[in-house]
Design an enzyme around this catalytic site. Structure first.
Site, PDB file in Angstrom:
ATOM      1  N   GLN A  99       0.377  -7.966 -27.539  1.00 54.60           N
ATOM      2  CA  GLN A  99       1.618  -7.499 -27.467  1.00 54.60           C
ATOM      3  C   GLN A  99       1.889  -8.791 -26.819  1.00 54.60           C
ATOM      4  OE1 GLN A  99       2.375  -6.140 -23.512  1.00 54.60           O
ATOM      5  NE2 GLN A  99       3.109  -4.326 -24.217  1.00 54.60           N
ATOM      6  N   GLU A 167      10.590  -1.849 -18.950  1.00 51.81           N
ATOM      7  CA  GLU A 167       9.913  -2.066 -17.937  1.00 51.81           C
ATOM      8  C   GLU A 167      10.389  -3.106 -16.277  1.00 51.81           C
ATOM      9  OE1 GLU A 167       7.398  -1.070 -19.471  1.00 51.81           O
ATOM     10  OE2 GLU A 167       7.548   1.116 -19.069  1.00 51.81           O
ATOM     11  N   TYR A 169      10.572  -6.465 -17.756  1.00 49.06           N
ATOM     12  CA  TYR A 169      10.445  -7.796 -17.661  1.00 49.06           C
ATOM     13  C   TYR A 169      11.614  -8.167 -18.854  1.00 49.06           C
ATOM     14  CZ  TYR A 169       6.304  -6.603 -16.685  1.00 49.06           C
ATOM     15  OH  TYR A 169       4.916  -6.942 -15.758  1.00 49.06           O
ATOM     16  N   ARG A 217       9.167  -3.352 -27.483  1.00 53.62           N
ATOM     17  CA  ARG A 217       8.712  -1.695 -26.198  1.00 53.62           C
ATOM     18  C   ARG A 217      10.676  -2.225 -25.358  1.00 53.62           C
ATOM     19  NH1 ARG A 217       6.081   1.571 -23.893  1.00 53.62           N
ATOM     20  NH2 ARG A 217       6.273   1.122 -21.594  1.00 53.62           N
ATOM     21  N   HIS A 255       9.953  -2.505 -12.537  1.00 53.38           N
ATOM     22  CA  HIS A 255       8.750  -2.200 -11.241  1.00 53.38           C
ATOM     23  C   HIS A 255       9.707  -1.794 -10.631  1.00 53.38           C
ATOM     24  CE1 HIS A 255       5.763  -2.055 -14.555  1.00 53.38           C
ATOM     25  NE2 HIS A 255       6.089  -3.820 -14.492  1.00 53.38           N
ATOM     26  N   ARG A 292       3.724   8.596 -18.575  1.00 54.89           N
ATOM     27  CA  ARG A 292       3.169  10.355 -17.942  1.00 54.89           C
ATOM     28  C   ARG A 292       2.949  10.853 -18.936  1.00 54.89           C
ATOM     29  NH1 ARG A 292       0.126  11.759 -15.094  1.00 54.89           N
ATOM     30  NH2 ARG A 292       1.421  13.443 -12.675  1.00 54.89           N
ATOM     31  N   GLN A 341      -5.327   3.873  -8.467  1.00 50.65           N
ATOM     32  CA  GLN A 341      -6.048   2.865  -7.387  1.00 50.65           C
ATOM     33  C   GLN A 341      -6.506   2.184  -8.276  1.00 50.65           C
ATOM     34  OE1 GLN A 341      -6.592   7.036  -5.199  1.00 50.65           O
ATOM     35  NE2 GLN A 341      -7.813   5.535  -3.851  1.00 50.65           N
ATOM     36  N   CYS A 343      -5.986   0.859 -11.775  1.00 44.46           N
ATOM     37  CA  CYS A 343      -5.671   0.649 -12.487  1.00 44.46           C
ATOM     38  C   CYS A 343      -4.504  -0.169 -12.775  1.00 44.46           C
ATOM     39  CB  CYS A 343      -5.918   1.414 -13.884  1.00 44.46           C
ATOM     40  SG  CYS A 343      -4.665   2.813 -13.052  1.00 44.46           S
ATOM     41  N   GLN A 479     -13.931  15.742  -1.588  1.00 45.99           N
ATOM     42  CA  GLN A 479     -12.518  15.585  -1.069  1.00 45.99           C
ATOM     43  C   GLN A 479     -11.467  16.381  -2.104  1.00 45.99           C
ATOM     44  OE1 GLN A 479     -11.084  14.536   2.437  1.00 45.99           O
ATOM     45  NE2 GLN A 479     -13.553  13.577   2.760  1.00 45.99           N
ATOM     46  N   ALA A 715     -11.791   7.110  -3.281  1.00 45.85           N
ATOM     47  CA  ALA A 715     -12.608   7.665  -3.987  1.00 45.85           C
ATOM     48  C   ALA A 715     -13.131   6.968  -4.981  1.00 45.85           C
ATOM     49  CB  ALA A 715     -12.016   8.365  -4.723  1.00 45.85           C
TER      50      ALA A 715
HETATM   51 FE1  SF4 Z   1      -5.677   6.740 -14.727  1.00 48.71          FE
HETATM   52 FE2  SF4 Z   1      -8.064   5.674 -13.572  1.00 48.71          FE
HETATM   53 FE3  SF4 Z   1      -6.090   4.490 -13.790  1.00 48.71          FE
HETATM   54 FE4  SF4 Z   1      -6.428   6.582 -11.481  1.00 48.71          FE
HETATM   55  S1  SF4 Z   1      -7.465   4.562 -11.790  1.00 48.71           S
HETATM   56  S2  SF4 Z   1      -4.533   6.373 -13.170  1.00 48.71           S
HETATM   57  S3  SF4 Z   1      -7.645   7.882 -13.305  1.00 48.71           S
HETATM   58  S4  SF4 Z   1      -6.658   5.005 -15.203  1.00 48.71           S
END
Ligand code: SF4
Length: 729
Positions: A99, A167, A169, A217, A255, A292, A341, A343, A479, A715
């Site tokens: 890319q 996005e 760019y 893209r 973004h 998504r 979280q 990524c 949880q 988590a």
């Molecule tokens: Fe998906 Fe893992 Fe990113 Fe959460 S951390 S959005 S589960 S790739």
């Protein structure tokens, strides 16, 4: 899934199926290891059945880099890393596209101390900087950068390139009237705004070779006020088709656009119609839909209906590198739950990314791979996994019993430490692996079946240990079983299902409803190793009236029928936000995607909602939901505002009465917040009931997850703790 697994072609490339692994910046690109970690990441995904892989963005110049950890193609060391990647990916039988990336006004000035550049000097909230306007000569030089990058891609052995324009760019910035305010050869009308992207394609093709596949893209809908219109987007797509693009990959949003595009609250499949409009405009040219789509079952109708020829999935390959091979074999997949979280949130902070539900992602060289069933030792393959359930103990009685145990054992703990020297060591946390036990299989008890315990039990069993997992409640998941009730987070339940399936496959014996008490000390001594992962419990608050019947701790508040019509939530963290979202959501008789698009003003139409509760969040601090990740917080807070949730900050709580909560606000005025249900969501504390018991008995053990540390724990850290403690040093 006949269509997903139908082979296809992009230019001269034959692809084994219709899923493209989308680009993800990993933070490994700049690692000075000769490309070992980067290569291991991609090779594992090739082995897991990925077809065409697109690398994370490779900056065509330093000024275009998205952050300090981006690889810059003019850097010979980065090119050496990429050469290793292409060699290893090809040796494993895969295909990989490079890319080509230029962030334009989104580039961080902190990365290399350079002012970002853009078609026009329009301030960016993303970079926090006003970019320098590119002169005509600068634009020519930037196009040369793209051309040179295309040449590198072909020399380094890549199978294709993808020009990254979506996005928001640089390519998108030229196309949009919001960021391109020029009136020259490169701006002024849609054709001139489109020219930069088309010319970049030509330069890359000229340098890489006439038959070298080039994918472009760009955002099919930028979701920006004053942004690119749909006719302009479709006109751009046609120009790219005429200029010889081999495929168009359709991103969504910028973004800085006010509409969430990839968060949990975006219903899966919402954006497929955007790609479909482009597909209609360009006819036979392959179009790739993205954003998504986290399940192959959701990709199937997109391809079958002709909305797109391919679907790009990125994060799902972080969550499960064997996504494709498992799907072919009908095995359970570790689903990406769109939490962002580990990524996107880390990428936005220029940190090394991973995955909440698969903390091994982008750490492939540090942690052993969990073996598929066929590779397990015979003992495990033939073991019969069992799950036994007894009636869950009342947590209050377990706590009381522990207090008794403390008193009883106080003397022996001292003796234990004097004799064996292990009572103090017994309080050790993750990392204090018992020496000498890693040589062969041992018997391990994992106590607690939340994220940390699940991750530890899976990895220990995969390493050949005989694992028993004790969970005091009647269900695995901790949880996560609350989170999955929040609108948009239903997929959290699939994580629990996945781990339960894995534990069964690996022969873990699961004891549900089995609280550990003082009567179990001999049992615990019989194990070679104990891992305590009992998690957290709600923090109690010292407010008069907190024991009234309409006051509930947050775990109980997630249950059906727990909330009245007028809800006051005490606390301002992520759980309070989740509960407020759940309580105020209501229901609407329409498809979730339609509701989402209407509520966000993307398509017109009413959203008649019923069953919304009156919700007030009461907090001592100023900022709501500070623990929520950057990419999600703004979106969920906007949702709460839209759903009418009131937020009262900087309060002192006076007392709770049958009428509601009496508070004193920042200017000293006392008033009543009426409520028929008061939820205490004022944080969590370590649940040390079991670890205290074991420590006092002088039994060696390790404590992980929330039981080890509640402050700052989420988590992501819990799953990672579980993996780490289970991995041989
Ligand atoms: Fe998906 Fe893992 Fe990113 Fe959460 S951390 S959005 S589960 S790739």
């Amino acid at each position: 899934m006949r269509e997903v697994f139908r082979p296809g072609r992009i230019g001269p490339l034959s692809l084994p199926h219709r899923i493209v692994m989308g680009a993800m910046h990993l933070g490994l690109e700049s690692l000075d290891d000769g490309g070992r970690a980067l290569s291991a990441f991609y090779v594992e995904r090739v082995r897991g059945g990925a077809g065409l892989i697109v690398t994370g963005g490779a900056a065509v110049s330093r000024v275009g880099a998205g952050g300090a950890h981006y690889g810059v193609l003019d850097d010979p060391a980065f090119r050496d890393r990429l050469r290793r990647v292409t060699g290893d990916v090809h040796a494993a039988g895969g295909l990989i596209a490079l890319q080509l990336f230029h962030a334009g006004r989104y580039a961080s000035p902190k990365a290399f101390g350079l002012q970002p550049v853009a078609p026009s000097a329009v301030f960016s909230r993303v970079s926090g900087a006003e970019p320098a306007e590119l002169s005509g000569a600068d634009i020519e030089a930037t196009l040369e950068d793209f051309g040179r990058a295309g040449g590198y891609a072909s020399q380094l052995g890549f199978d294709a390139v993808e020009i990254m324009g979506s996005e928001g760019y640089l390519v998108d910035q030229f196309l949009s009237p919001f960021t391109n305010r020029r009136d020259d050869d490169w701006g002024g009308d849609p054709q001139r705004r489109a020219r930069f992207g088309v010319e970049a394609l030509r330069r890359v093709r000229d340098a890489a070779g006439s038959s070298f596949p080039v994918i472009v893209r760009f955002s099919g809908a930028d979701l920006m006020d004053g942004g690119t219109s749909q006719p302009d987007v479709l006109g751009f797509a046609k120009l790219l088709a005429q200029a010889g693009a081999d495929a168009l990959n359709i991103g969504i949003g910028w973004h800085e656009s006010p509409v969430p595009t990839v968060q949990t609250l975006v219903p899966p499949g919402t954006w497929a119609p955007v790609a479909a409009a482009v597909k209609q405009a360009v006819g036979d040219l392959p179009v790739i839909a993205s954003n998504r789509i986290n399940r192959l079952e959701s990709a199937e109708p997109v391809i079958a209906s002709g909305q797109a020829d391919y679907v790009s999935m990125a994060r799902p390959f972080l969550a499960d590198p064997e996504l494709m091979s498992k799907a072919r074999a009908g095995e359970r997949i570790n689903l990406c739950i769109a939490c962002n979280q580990a990524c996107i949130d880390r990428s936005l902070s220029d940190e090394h990314v991973s995955c909440m539900v698969n903390p091994r992602a982008a750490h492939e060289l540090e942690f052993p791979r969990v073996r598929p069933a066929a590779e397990l030792p015979a003992r495990q393959r033939t073991a019969t996994p069992t799950t036994t359930t007894t009636t869950p103990a009342d947590p209050e009685s377990v706590a009381a019993e522990s207090a008794v145990a403390e008193a009883v054992l106080a003397g022996s703990a001292v003796a234990g430490s004097a004799v064996a020297g292990s009572a103090v060591a017994g309080s050790a946390v993750a990392g204090s692996v018992v020496a000498g036990r890693w040589g062969g299989a041992s018997r391990v008890a994992v106590i607690g079946g939340g994220p940390a315990g699940l991750a530890a039990a899976r990895q220990l069993a995969a390493d050949g240990h005989r694992v028993d997992l004790y969970e005091a409640s009647g269900a695995l998941g901790g949880q996560f079983n609350l989170a999955c009730r929040v609108p948009g987070k239903a997929d959290y339940a699939s994580t629990v299902d996945y781990f339960a399936t894995e534990l069964a496959r690996l022969g873990v014996q699961i004891r549900l409803g089995r609280a550990i008490t003082v009567d179990d000390l001999d049992l615990l001594r019989s194990y070679d190793r104990l891992v305590v992962a009992t998690g957290v419990r709600p923090r109690r608050v010292d407010i008069p009236g907190a024991d009234l019947p309409h006051v509930v701790p947050y775990p109980a508040a997630f249950a059906d029928g727990a909330l009245g019509q007028r809800v006051a939530i005490i606390g301002g963290g992520g759980i309070a936000v989740d509960l407020a979202h759940l309580a105020s959501h209501g229901s609407a008789a329409m498809a979730p995607a339609v509701r989402f698009l209407r509520e966000h003003g993307v398509e017109p139409g009413p959203v008649p909602v019923t069953g919304r509760r009156d919700v007030t969040i009461l907090q001592r601090g100023e900022r709501l939901g500070v623990t929520i990740g950057k990419s999600t917080r703004w979106a969920v807070l906007a949702t709460l505002r839209r759903q009418g949730v009131r937020v009262l900050p900087r309060l002192t709580y006076r007392r709770i009465t049958a009428e509601g909560v009496h508070v004193v606000d920042a200017d000293g005025t006392e008033h009543l917040v009426p409520a028929d249900t008061v939820v205490i969501a004022a944080g969590q504390e370590r649940d040390t009931t079991v670890s205290d018991l074991i420590r006092l008995a002088g039994i060696d053990h390790q404590v992980i997850g929330g039981a080890r540390q509640s402050a700052g724990l989420d988590a992501v850290l819990a799953f990672a703790d579980g993996l780490r403690v289970a991995t041989p040093p």
